[in-house]
Structure formats: C-alpha cells, structure tokens
Write a protein that holds these residues in place. Structure first.
Motif, mmCIF file in Angstrom:
data_model
loop_
_atom_site.group_PDB
_atom_site.id
_atom_site.type_symbol
_atom_site.label_atom_id
_atom_site.label_comp_id
_atom_site.label_asym_id
_atom_site.label_seq_id
_atom_site.Cartn_x
_atom_site.Cartn_y
_atom_site.Cartn_z
ATOM 1 N N LYS A 327 4.371 18.444 25.454
ATOM 2 C CA LYS A 327 3.561 18.090 24.473
ATOM 3 C C LYS A 327 2.215 19.037 24.482
ATOM 4 C CE LYS A 327 2.877 13.029 25.366
ATOM 5 N NZ LYS A 327 2.094 12.120 26.003
ATOM 6 N N GLY A 328 1.613 19.174 23.256
ATOM 7 C CA GLY A 328 0.691 20.189 23.029
ATOM 8 C C GLY A 328 1.181 21.499 22.614
ATOM 9 N N THR A 329 2.436 21.907 22.907
ATOM 10 C CA THR A 329 2.993 23.159 22.792
ATOM 11 C C THR A 329 4.215 23.169 21.804
ATOM 12 O OG1 THR A 329 2.271 23.870 24.861
ATOM 13 C CG2 THR A 329 3.962 25.185 23.767
ATOM 14 N N VAL A 330 5.069 22.244 22.063
ATOM 15 C CA VAL A 330 6.267 22.134 21.044
ATOM 16 C C VAL A 330 6.192 20.881 20.235
ATOM 17 C CG1 VAL A 330 8.847 21.566 21.147
ATOM 18 C CG2 VAL A 330 7.812 23.282 22.791
ATOM 19 N N ASN A 331 6.118 21.043 18.981
ATOM 20 C CA ASN A 331 5.773 19.980 18.079
ATOM 21 C C ASN A 331 7.250 19.285 17.920
ATOM 22 O OD1 ASN A 331 3.472 20.528 17.284
ATOM 23 N ND2 ASN A 331 4.043 21.977 15.717
ATOM 24 N N PRO A 332 6.742 17.834 17.762
ATOM 25 C CA PRO A 332 8.217 16.831 17.672
ATOM 26 C C PRO A 332 8.990 17.269 16.545
ATOM 27 C CG PRO A 332 6.051 15.615 17.899
ATOM 28 C CD PRO A 332 5.559 17.145 17.674
ATOM 29 N N GLY A 333 10.245 17.187 16.842
ATOM 30 C CA GLY A 333 11.245 17.651 15.754
ATOM 31 C C GLY A 333 12.555 17.213 16.369
ATOM 32 N N VAL A 334 13.719 17.579 15.425
ATOM 33 C CA VAL A 334 15.015 17.735 15.758
ATOM 34 C C VAL A 334 15.598 19.150 15.749
ATOM 35 C CG1 VAL A 334 17.557 16.857 15.077
ATOM 36 C CG2 VAL A 334 15.452 15.188 14.736
#
Ligand code: CA
Length: 469
Positions: A327-334
């Motif tokens: 959280k906070g470093t890697v944005n949500p996604g696929v």
C-alpha cells in the motif's frame, strides 16, 4: 562558541536519527501467505463464484493481481524450495517431494543453499514460519537451523487438522511414514505442544500474534497454511457456510478455504491496526495447482480453464492464484506479464539490501520497478519447469510454450490465444519449436539430477505419492 558546539551537536543528533529512520524506511516487512494445493480459480479475484474469499481478495484489490503468476514446480516440496531460495530447485537437485525422514540430513533443502530467512537475518530481520515446512525433517534442516527465529508448525508435507487426531508427541519418533507424520504434535520452535483448535485457526492466531510481537523491527513472516491440502477436514462452523454446495468434497474444500480466508482477514486487520500496512509487502499464492487430474487424488479444487493440475507440466500444474500488496507504493492493478515465485526473494533482497550468497545467483527479479511502471519491459522472457522423473519440460518464451512430455513429439502452444493449451501448433511452426528447444537445452545444461530419492522413489504407485504430498 558554546552555542556553535551545541548547533553541531544538534545537527549530528539529527543525522543519526535520520539515518536510523531512513534505514528502517528502506526495510519493509514481508509476509508470504502460501496455501497448499489451491486451484487457480478458487479465489474471488480469479472469478470463483461458490467460495467467497473477500479477505484474500483484499490483497488483490489493495495491490496487484497477477494473472500469469508461476511457481517453480507443480508439487509441494520443490516449489517451496524455489520460493525460499529464490532459485530454480532443479539447479540443486530438489526435484522430488522429500520423504519424512527425521534422521536423514540429506533429505531436504541442501545446506549450501541460502534461504530468504538466512539472507534477511544478515540485515536485521526477524523471521518466523507458521505452518508447513516440508524442507527436510532432520534437525539440521529444522527452520530454526535455516534462518528462522521462530517456528510454529509441522515438519512434514501435510497434517491432520483436528487436535484430537494429533496423537504422536514426538515428531522425531516417526520415520518414513507419511500417514503417521500427519498425526504428530505441532512444534513451537523445538518443543512439541498440544493444540486446542482447528489447525488453520491455530496458524491464523499465531500469525496475528507474530506481527504484534515484532511490530517494532523489520520482520519476515512465512505463513504456510497446509490447507486446503488433504486430508479434507473442516469444522461445522465453516461447513455451515456452504449449504448450497452439494458435492461433499467441494463443500469441505470450500470450508477449508474459507477458514484460510478468515485468517488472512485477521492478519490484514492487524497490519492496519498497528499502522504497518504501508510498510509491509504481503504476498498471497498457492504452492502448486489444484489436484484435479484423473490420476491424482483430487481435493475438490478448480483450476478453471487451465489444463490439468497439480503435478502437471501444463498450466494448471504451476500457474497459481497470485497477488501482492504494498500500500502506498504499488498502485492497485492487474499485471499480465509472466512473473514467478522466484521474484519474491529478489524483490525483498533488493529492497532490504540483504546479501545473496556467492555462487548462488537468484533466478528472479525485483518486481517493484515493473509494478510501478518505471520499467516498461517484461520481467521474464522465459519461465521454466522440469520434472526429471517424467522427462517432462515446459518452456514458456513470451507467449509461446514448448511442452516436452517424455519421448513424445514436442508440443507448442500460443498462450495468448490458447490459454487452455488445446491447439498444438508445433507442426505449423517448426522454427519456433527449434528455437524454444534450444532454450530448453541451454537451461537444462545448468541443472543437476535429483540428489535424494524422495517419495516418488519410495512408492511403487505414483498415485500414492500424489495422495500424500
Ligand atoms: Ca502443494
């Protein structure tokens, strides 16, 4: 003058504090949640309909869902060896499930290999394993002798779940008997202890407490649930959640997965409550595909449209449910490009600057630049699998996959167009077959033969092996 000295003192004090702060900021915690024999399609984030997994899904929603996430082997022991060393287990002869041999130091992870816990220990991490070890039952391979500071779990390849079934106090009193090894008491470090709850709940409790204990230091928690591996056992509380599943096997399997999901939820809640969620990488994956093939005893799992399952060299064997959050470093996604369980070690080694043992180079890569978009290329051109005893190989090169199954003619699939591996295009594409065959031979030349007999050599019928591992 005094004033100036005081100013210098303040500046130095600030620098010391800042250095400490930034060092800790560079050392995120890591949690690996590993399930056992769970199917690709048995998580909500991969489309599962009949087993809700809202908590496991939180990891994929908070972070990244990997659609092409691979492990290094399609059965338990070698896959875990790859995860823990960051190296293809075929490089060091770990290519069979180890037998439960508590007096054989060579049955398990070779001592020359370096575990993630051993590496992280050198940069100040505290590591704990909760659950299934399966890297050798001899004391020399005990988790506490392989870099972990804490252990709460069992040494063998599986375990019974109800406390009343665990009737053998001494784990070292069983020898070369998988069924008996499933009945030993759980070990806390080196001490056998009597559990009181359903085993999955015990492991979840321990995980929550581990984070509580170690919240102030960099930690690595390896939460290796033996669920939903056989034997299929669940409590009424979890079974009652699935009144609509009529198939008994699937129903029990669903209940077992649901128990894991509850535990994952409690662990994620704990991270949030202690304000650790932004400084902790959390991975979720299964150690191999669900056992669904007709010659492997099934556990009610479902790999969706992937071909075959556990033990196979087709996608269902080693493409697994896989997600991670930071959280906070890697944005949500696929993330669609192929990645591997090998990347977990490489990622955390890069972030924590933990040393990699000389002569034992990692096979994975640091995935963070790929996930943040800094690196636009692909992490892996090739993903490999070898199953020595079956003369089986898979080589994925970009979207093409070569399958060599014993002495049969090689098969070729285009996974982008044909994820189900139904349409063998080898005949139409001889040049590609040749190219991938060359890649296969090059990789194979770097490997060694299996260094211990393992389960497959101890049982005459293969089906028995697959029941037990
Ligand atoms: Ca497994």
């Amino acid at each position: 003058m005094r004033n100036k000295q005081f100013q210098i003192f303040l500046l130095l004090a600030f620098l010391v504090l800042w250095n400490g702060y930034s060092q800790n900021a560079q050392k995120p915690n890591i949690i690996i949640i590993l399930t056992d024999d769970m199917g690709y399609a048995d998580v909500g984030f991969n489309g599962c309909k009949d087993i809700p997994t809202p908590n496991i899904d939180r990891i994929a929603t908070n972070g990244v869902k990997f659609t092409n996430g691979y492990v290094t082997y399609s059965v338990c022991g070698p896959s875990r060896a790859g995860l823990l060393t960051g190296r293809y287990p075929q490089r060091f002869g770990y290519e069979r499930n180890p037998q439960y041999r508590p007096h054989d130091p060579n049955m398990g992870l070779p001592k020359e290999e370096n575990t993630l816990a051993e590496s992280l220990k050198q940069v100040g991490y505290t590591s704990g394993i909760i659950g299934k070890w399966h890297q050798g039952a001899d004391i020399s391979n005990h988790p506490l002798n392989r870099g972990f500071k804490e252990f709460f779990g069992h040494l063998g390849g599986g375990h019974r779940y109800f406390p009343e079934d665990l009737t053998i106090q001494d784990s070292y009193a069983v020898d070369n008997d998988e069924g008996m090894s499933y009945k030993t008491w759980i070990m806390r470090n080196h001490e056998p202890i009597q559990t009181k709850k359903y085993l999955t709940d015990e492991f979840s409790d321990e995980a929550v407490q581990f984070v509580e204990r170690h919240q102030k230091e960099p930690f690595f928690l390896y939460l290796a649930y033996n669920a939903p591996h056989s034997p299929l056992q669940a409590t009424q509380e979890y079974l009652d959640r699935f009144p609509n599943i009529k198939d008994k096997k699937r129903k029990t399997y669903a209940a077992m997965v649901s128990a894991v999901d509850d535990g994952v939820g409690r662990l994620l809640d704990q991270l949030e409550a202690l304000n650790l969620d932004k400084n902790t990488l959390v991975y979720f994956l299964s150690d191999n595909g669900g056992p669904v093939k007709s010659n492997v005893a099934g556990n009610g799992s479902d790999n969706g449209i992937l071909r075959e399952g556990k033990s196979s060299i087709y996608e269902g064997g080693y493409r697994v449910p896989f997600a991670m959050q930071w959280k906070g470093t890697v944005n949500p996604g696929v993330y669609e490009n192929p990645i591997s369980s090998l990347d977990i070690f490489a990622t955390i080694a890069a972030l924590s600057k933990s040393p990699v043992k000389k002569g034992k180079p990692l096979d994975g890569v640091n995935l963070i630049p790929f996930l943040t978009g800094k690196n636009k290329s692909i992490p892996h051109e090739t993903i490999f699998l070898r199953k020595f005893d079956e003369k089986g190989y898979s080589v994925r090169y970009k979207n093409l996959k070569l399958v060599v199954d014993n002495n049969n003619p090689p098969e070729l699939y285009n996974l982008k167009e044909d994820i189900e591996e139904k349409n063998n295009i080898a005949k139409q594409n001889p040049k590609d077959v040749k190219k991938l065959e060359k890649i296969r031979q090059e990789w194979n030349s770097e490997l060694v033969e299996p260094i211990f007999g393992g389960l497959i050599m101890s049982k005459k019928e293969k089906i028995k092996e697959n029941n037990k591992d």
